[in-house]
Scaffold this motif. Structure first.
Motif, short mmCIF file in Angstrom:
data_model
loop_
_atom_site.label_atom_id
_atom_site.label_comp_id
_atom_site.label_asym_id
_atom_site.label_seq_id
_atom_site.Cartn_x
_atom_site.Cartn_y
_atom_site.Cartn_z
N TYR A 259 1.03 -1.32 0.13
CA TYR A 259 0.04 -0.22 -0.33
C TYR A 259 0.95 1.46 -0.03
O TYR A 259 1.66 1.72 0.26
N VAL A 260 0.14 1.83 -0.19
CA VAL A 260 0.87 4.08 -0.26
C VAL A 260 -0.41 4.93 0.60
O VAL A 260 -1.14 4.67 0.53
N GLU A 261 0.67 5.21 1.20
CA GLU A 261 -0.24 6.17 2.14
C GLU A 261 -0.14 7.99 1.46
O GLU A 261 0.77 8.32 1.34
N LYS A 262 -1.56 8.60 0.97
CA LYS A 262 -1.38 9.62 0.82
C LYS A 262 -2.50 10.45 1.37
O LYS A 262 -3.76 10.24 0.90
N ASP A 263 -2.11 11.93 2.02
CA ASP A 263 -3.18 12.83 2.61
C ASP A 263 -4.52 12.09 4.03
O ASP A 263 -5.14 12.08 3.68
N GLY A 264 -3.29 11.11 4.42
CA GLY A 264 -4.11 10.36 4.81
C GLY A 264 -4.84 9.13 4.87
O GLY A 264 -5.55 8.33 5.35
N VAL A 265 -4.98 8.84 3.29
CA VAL A 265 -5.82 7.37 2.91
C VAL A 265 -4.89 6.41 2.39
O VAL A 265 -4.03 6.57 2.06
N ARG A 266 -5.17 5.31 2.82
CA ARG A 266 -4.18 3.57 2.93
C ARG A 266 -4.75 4.03 1.34
O ARG A 266 -6.18 3.28 1.33
N TYR A 267 -3.55 3.93 -0.23
CA TYR A 267 -4.69 3.20 -1.27
C TYR A 267 -3.54 1.75 -1.48
O TYR A 267 -2.41 1.77 -0.92
N HIS A 268 -4.15 0.80 -1.59
CA HIS A 268 -3.83 -0.31 -0.97
C HIS A 268 -3.74 -1.13 -2.36
O HIS A 268 -4.07 -0.78 -3.37
N HIS A 269 -3.30 -2.84 -2.74
CA HIS A 269 -3.16 -3.27 -3.96
C HIS A 269 -4.37 -4.13 -3.94
O HIS A 269 -4.51 -4.64 -5.41
N ILE A 270 -5.71 -3.58 -3.42
CA ILE A 270 -6.49 -4.90 -4.31
C ILE A 270 -7.68 -4.01 -5.02
O ILE A 270 -8.26 -2.99 -3.58
N ILE A 271 -7.92 -4.43 -5.76
CA ILE A 271 -9.11 -3.56 -7.05
C ILE A 271 -10.35 -3.96 -7.14
O ILE A 271 -10.30 -5.35 -6.64
#
Ligand code: FAD
Ligand code: MG
Length: 344
Positions: A259-271
């Motif tokens: 995952y990567v976190e940006k502006d407090g949101v976690r974007y992970h790899h399962i779409i």
């Protein structure tokens, strides 16, 4: 890679002081990498453990190079992707055909929550690229959230129903690609199981291939295998374990894996293929227990996308069991899992 460190195998260590049959009472261990993940082996054998573990590693490497890799030109999946749009399709060997049919069925049964044609959208997000250093502010800053139009453009090049499997040939529309990242490690567990069954000198083994773990046979002292389930809030620890006898495959999908976190949101790899965004069905971790490795891996990804309620129905259909961890910390065991699960 962070993921590699997060799979915790709780294999009870055999006491060297208990006497008889020294030769097979101590397991042999090895750690390698393949398929972009860590392979950990624990093998109890009276034969040549080193040679055996090298054979197992080689089985996994061959599976990647000959069949599953989307990056290596030698693989069948690479060739199918390369020939996307070709009128005559791509001839597909029975081995891969059976796997694709199994996956297609899970896609159907999960209303497309598992979709191995989601590769174009996965590549757009490119979470893997950032995941290695996720958590750092700098990394988050360089990560760009794709805009909706871009996501929709890639989604138009996804959809498992657009792929035809006919008379030994696969027809993949132009612009589409197959990505077996969600199932590859489970398929590897099946491959290793085949190998182990041919080795009469192997008493028992636990083979961990990233998020999928195979147990086989028995420990010499007769005690059960224990496979740890990572605590999603403290990935250096585990929240419980599955106590297993003989052959099982355990696969986990979690938003903490890549995952990567940006502006407090976690974007992970399962779409979620229905939206093109990282799945957000209330779960942060799903562990599936099945006799079939490909299914346990396929189902863990599908369940993560579906959320606990629909996932429970899906697992029942496959005689598989699940441990779902919800965002609020609630842990749900599907019916039958209570026989295997021990909380910490
Ligand atoms: P899972 O939940 O099992 O799968 C998630 C992965 O599946 C995503 O990363 C994405 O690729 C795909 N996916 C996302 N959403 C969906 C969906 N809804 N339906 C279907 N698929 C979806 N990683 C590397 O970094 N370097 C490598 O060299 C590398 N080589 C690999 C070679 C092979 C043959 C395979 C099978 C995988 C390889 N990987 C590589 C990927 C890596 O091993 C894992 O696939 C990845 O870490 C995700 O696995 P998981 O168990 O965390 O998640
Ligand atoms: Mg999976």
């Amino acid at each position: 890679m962070k993921t590699f460190l997060k799979i915790i195998l709780c294999v009870g260590l055999v006491s060297l002081l208990t006497g008889c049959g020294r030769q097979s009472k101590s397991p042999a261990y090895s750690v390698d990498t393949a398929m972009g993940t860590i392979i950990k082996q624990t093998v109890y054998t009276s034969g040549d453990a080193k040679e055996m573990m090298e054979d197992i590693r080689q089985e996994i490497v061959s599976l990647e190079e000959d069949w599953l890799s989307r990056k290596k030109e030698s693989s069948a999946i690479w060739q199918i992707n390369d020939q996307a749009g070709a009128g005559e399709g791509t001839e597909t060997d029975e081995y891969l055909w059976d796997i694709l049919e199994k996956i297609y069925q899970v896609s159907e049964d999960s209303q497309g929550a598992l979709d191995i044609t989601i590769g174009e959208t996965v590549q757009l997000w490119n979470i893997d690229e950032y995941a290695a250093q996720s958590g750092s502010a700098e990394d988050g800053m360089s990560f760009r959230v794709p805009d909706r139009a871009e996501i929709e453009a890639t989604l138009s090049r996804c959809g498992y129903r657009k792929v035809r499997l006919e008379e030994g040939r696969i027809y993949l529309p132009k612009g589409m690609s197959l990505d077996l990242g969600a199932v590859g490690k489970g398929i590897a567990c099946d491959k290793v199981l085949e190998y182990l069954k041919e080795q009469t000198v192997v008493q028992g083994a636990v083979i961990s291939i990233g998020g999928s773990i195979l147990t086989y046979g028995q420990k010499p002292d007769g005690s059960a295998w224990r496979v740890g389930i990572v605590d999603p809030w403290d990935t250096s620890s585990y929240m419980g374990s599955l106590v297993l006898e003989d052959e099982w495959c355990v696969s986990t999908s979690g938003d903490y894996e890549r995952y990567v976190e940006k502006d407090g949101v976690r974007y992970h790899h399962i779409i979620d293929p229905s939206t093109g965004y990282p799945a957000d069905a209330g779960l942060i971790s799903v562990t599936v227990l099945s006799k079939d490795g490909c299914l346990s891996d396929a189902l863990s990804t599908a369940c993560f996308v579906l959320g606990a309620e629909k996932a429970t129905v899906l697992l029942e259909k496959y005689d598989a069991y699940g441990v779902f961890v919800e965002k609020d910390g609630n842990v749900i065991l599907t019916l039958g899992m209570e026989k295997f699960y021990e909380s910490r």
